[in-house]
Design a protein around this motif. Structure first.
Motif, PDB file in Angstrom:
ATOM      1  N   UNK A 164      46.882  34.653  11.879  1.00  0.00           N
ATOM      2  CA  UNK A 164      48.099  35.308  12.355  1.00  0.00           C
ATOM      3  C   UNK A 164      48.993  35.627  11.168  1.00  0.00           C
ATOM      4  N   UNK A 165      49.646  36.774  11.238  1.00  0.00           N
ATOM      5  CA  UNK A 165      50.502  37.279  10.167  1.00  0.00           C
ATOM      6  C   UNK A 165      51.945  37.301  10.668  1.00  0.00           C
ATOM      7  N   UNK A 166      52.807  36.507  10.031  1.00  0.00           N
ATOM      8  CA  UNK A 166      54.220  36.431  10.408  1.00  0.00           C
ATOM      9  C   UNK A 166      55.058  37.300   9.476  1.00  0.00           C
ATOM     10  N   UNK A 167      55.886  38.135  10.080  1.00  0.00           N
ATOM     11  CA  UNK A 167      56.811  38.979   9.320  1.00  0.00           C
ATOM     12  C   UNK A 167      58.206  38.775   9.879  1.00  0.00           C
ATOM     13  N   UNK A 168      59.175  38.473   8.997  1.00  0.00           N
ATOM     14  CA  UNK A 168      60.574  38.288   9.374  1.00  0.00           C
ATOM     15  C   UNK A 168      61.421  39.138   8.432  1.00  0.00           C
ATOM     16  N   UNK A 169      62.273  39.989   9.000  1.00  0.00           N
ATOM     17  CA  UNK A 169      63.100  40.882   8.192  1.00  0.00           C
ATOM     18  C   UNK A 169      64.536  40.869   8.674  1.00  0.00           C
ATOM     19  N   UNK A 170      65.469  40.895   7.732  1.00  0.00           N
ATOM     20  CA  UNK A 170      66.864  41.104   8.073  1.00  0.00           C
ATOM     21  C   UNK A 170      67.027  42.535   8.564  1.00  0.00           C
ATOM     22  N   UNK A 171      67.794  42.734   9.611  1.00  0.00           N
ATOM     23  CA  UNK A 171      67.898  44.076  10.187  1.00  0.00           C
ATOM     24  C   UNK A 171      68.554  45.064   9.228  1.00  0.00           C
TER      25      UNK A 171
ATOM     26  N   UNK B 185      60.746  42.159   3.760  1.00  0.00           N
ATOM     27  CA  UNK B 185      60.708  40.965   4.612  1.00  0.00           C
ATOM     28  C   UNK B 185      61.064  39.700   3.839  1.00  0.00           C
ATOM     29  N   UNK B 186      61.762  38.800   4.508  1.00  0.00           N
ATOM     30  CA  UNK B 186      62.079  37.507   3.887  1.00  0.00           C
ATOM     31  C   UNK B 186      60.919  36.531   4.072  1.00  0.00           C
ATOM     32  N   UNK B 187      60.103  36.757   5.090  1.00  0.00           N
ATOM     33  CA  UNK B 187      58.875  35.981   5.293  1.00  0.00           C
ATOM     34  C   UNK B 187      57.769  36.970   5.620  1.00  0.00           C
ATOM     35  N   UNK B 188      56.643  36.850   4.908  1.00  0.00           N
ATOM     36  CA  UNK B 188      55.519  37.763   5.095  1.00  0.00           C
ATOM     37  C   UNK B 188      54.262  36.995   4.702  1.00  0.00           C
ATOM     38  N   UNK B 189      53.636  36.310   5.690  1.00  0.00           N
ATOM     39  CA  UNK B 189      52.561  35.382   5.340  1.00  0.00           C
ATOM     40  C   UNK B 189      51.519  35.303   6.444  1.00  0.00           C
ATOM     41  N   UNK B 190      50.257  35.160   6.020  1.00  0.00           N
ATOM     42  CA  UNK B 190      49.152  34.925   6.937  1.00  0.00           C
ATOM     43  C   UNK B 190      48.958  33.421   7.119  1.00  0.00           C
TER      44      UNK B 190
ATOM     45  N   UNK C 235      54.503  39.272  14.913  1.00  0.00           N
ATOM     46  CA  UNK C 235      53.228  38.609  14.631  1.00  0.00           C
ATOM     47  C   UNK C 235      52.110  39.647  14.715  1.00  0.00           C
ATOM     48  N   UNK C 236      51.265  39.667  13.697  1.00  0.00           N
ATOM     49  CA  UNK C 236      50.055  40.479  13.711  1.00  0.00           C
ATOM     50  C   UNK C 236      48.849  39.557  13.848  1.00  0.00           C
ATOM     51  N   UNK C 237      47.945  39.886  14.742  1.00  0.00           N
ATOM     52  CA  UNK C 237      46.724  39.100  14.887  1.00  0.00           C
ATOM     53  C   UNK C 237      45.655  39.607  13.926  1.00  0.00           C
TER      54      UNK C 237
ATOM     55  N   UNK D 261      37.087  39.668  10.146  1.00  0.00           N
ATOM     56  CA  UNK D 261      36.655  40.998   9.735  1.00  0.00           C
ATOM     57  C   UNK D 261      37.769  42.023   9.679  1.00  0.00           C
ATOM     58  N   UNK D 262      38.726  41.907  10.625  1.00  0.00           N
ATOM     59  CA  UNK D 262      39.675  43.005  10.818  1.00  0.00           C
ATOM     60  C   UNK D 262      41.075  42.480  11.090  1.00  0.00           C
ATOM     61  N   UNK D 263      42.045  43.344  10.880  1.00  0.00           N
ATOM     62  CA  UNK D 263      43.429  43.051  11.230  1.00  0.00           C
ATOM     63  C   UNK D 263      43.765  43.740  12.545  1.00  0.00           C
ATOM     64  N   UNK D 264      44.345  42.981  13.472  1.00  0.00           N
ATOM     65  CA  UNK D 264      44.668  43.506  14.787  1.00  0.00           C
ATOM     66  C   UNK D 264      46.050  44.136  14.836  1.00  0.00           C
ATOM     67  N   UNK D 265      46.567  44.364  16.038  1.00  0.00           N
ATOM     68  CA  UNK D 265      47.857  45.041  16.199  1.00  0.00           C
ATOM     69  C   UNK D 265      49.034  44.104  15.941  1.00  0.00           C
ATOM     70  N   UNK D 266      50.171  44.689  15.602  1.00  0.00           N
ATOM     71  CA  UNK D 266      51.426  43.948  15.522  1.00  0.00           C
ATOM     72  C   UNK D 266      51.990  43.773  16.928  1.00  0.00           C
ATOM     73  N   UNK D 267      52.691  42.670  17.121  1.00  0.00           N
ATOM     74  CA  UNK D 267      53.390  42.445  18.379  1.00  0.00           C
ATOM     75  C   UNK D 267      54.622  43.329  18.462  1.00  0.00           C
TER      76      UNK D 267
END
Length: 388
Positions: free
Chosen positions: A218-225, A231-236, A265-267, A271-277
């Motif tokens: 899972x890929x977490x992305x957190x950004x200030x608007x 992003x302040x957090x960008x990690x698998x 969250x991106x799954x 093999x592959x990267x899925x869609x972003x939530x």
């Protein structure tokens, strides 16, 4: 099974051709009985005595295959026939690993290594991405070809493995190989976000979302608007790091500044990267939370395990619950806001039933976050009239 001390010449006799008979009978040959699967020790197979040396093992643990160190041989004794008890003279050299490595499609790989001179036993150790041992298995140096397929089937994920070569003079570990089990043939679906949402009171929130079938990371992305492109957090994160049943949780070490944020969250799989939530929004306000209000239990209560309910407080990171009777404090407990909050209410259960029937109890609750604590709620009374 208790190891049986014996004379060192038994070992030489074993090497001379009766090793198999002694081995089957469980007689001390510096090897465990084939009737048992020896546990993986840090310096030798558990379940054999090194023929008079101070490393006799008392019992095999079938359930856990416990890792218990034993002392390697510290001396060389000459037997009556003038030959040393060990014909090896030194610990075996480390083996060289073959396969598996890289990305594989099966969770039941065959582990291949080169056999080395003087090794009586080989031990296979496999660890997952959390450094937990998932396979530990001994193989007789005479029987194995250096190609073994354990019965354990590994889930999708990344693993490391190594081989220990052992004889009565010592042991050596190989270097480790890394491989990834990947059986995915399609993309995982989109994650559903749970929290944080709304106003929070901690700079290090726990991010929670629903587990997605087929996702191994899972890929977490957190950004200030106000700065969405940085992003302040960008990690698998590997699934084994975050999955807990039907939900995933991660609490990054990165502290965010006061402000408003969006997170996604991106799954993915091997093999592959899925869609972003879809995104969820929250605001971190570094101010102390307001005062909660107790709701229940109150008055006469007929169960010794009541649910404690109070008003949820905006930007609370957690709650402190205090329960006392007429003579002493019964419980002082902390709960995270994510753990107990549902809508406008917070609900918590005690870890055990209240101790006394026909007793008066009093309870109150306090909210807290990074900025400080609220004042205590009013003290609420209830009477336990019978044990439920």
């Amino acid at each position: 099974m208790k190891g049986i001390n014996c004379k060192r010449q038994n070992f030489m006799a074993a090497l001379a051709g009766v090793l198999l008979l002694l081995f089957m009978a469980g007689i001390c040959t510096c090897q465990p009985s084939v009737l048992q699967t020896p546990a993986l020790g840090e310096s030798g197979p558990q379940g054999c005595s090194a023929c008079g040396q101070d490393n006799q093992i008392t019992q095999i643990d079938y359930e856990t295959e416990a890792i218990l160190p034993i002392t390697q041989a510290a001396e060389s004794v000459t037997s009556d026939n003038g030959l040393e008890s060990s014909t090896f003279g030194a610990a075996p050299i480390p083996v060289t690993l073959g396969s598996p490595s890289g990305t594989i499609s099966s969770g039941s790989p065959t582990y291949v290594w080169n056999k080395v001179t003087g090794a009586l036993f080989y031990a296979l150790e496999v660890k997952n991405s959390l450094n937990a041992v998932v396979i530990k298995q001994w193989y007789n140096g005479t029987d194995t070809t250096g190609s073994e397929t354990p019965t354990v089937t590994l889930a999708a994920g990344t693993y490391t493995w190594r081989i220990l070569a052992w004889n009565i003079d010592g042991y050596s570990w190989s270097s480790a190989n890394t491989f990834t089990v990947c059986s995915s043939t399609s993309l995982p679906g989109k994650a559903t976000l749970v929290s944080p949402k709304g106003t929070i009171g901690t700079a290090k929130p726990t991010y929670q979302w629903k587990t997605v079938n087929g996702a191994t990371r899972y890929h977490l992305k957190v950004s200030n608007i106000n700065d969405p492109n940085n992003p302040v957090i960008y990690a698998w994160y590997d699934a084994s790091e975050v999955v807990d049943g039907l939900n995933c949780y991660i609490k990054p070490d990165t502290a965010i500044a006061e402000g408003s944020y969006k997170w996604w969250i991106q799954t993915g799989n091997c093999n592959m990267e899925g869609p972003w939530s879809n995104y969820a929004a929250f605001r971190f306000a570094n101010v102390s939370p307001g005062r909660p209000s107790t709701i229940s239990p109150s008055g006469l209560v007929s169960t010794s395990s009541p649910t404690f309910i109070w008003t949820a407080v905006k930007n609370a990171a957690g709650y402190h619950l205090h329960v006392e009777n007429d003579t002493a404090t019964v419980y002082d407990l902390d709960y995270s806001a994510e753990e107990v909050t549902s809508g406008s209410r917070a609900r918590a259960r005690l870890p055990a039933a209240l101790p006394n029937d026909q007793a008066d109890y009093y309870w109150m609750v306090q909210a807290y976050n990074d900025a400080g604590t609220s004042s205590w709620s009013s003290l609420r009374h209830f009477e336990l009239v019978c044990r439920g």
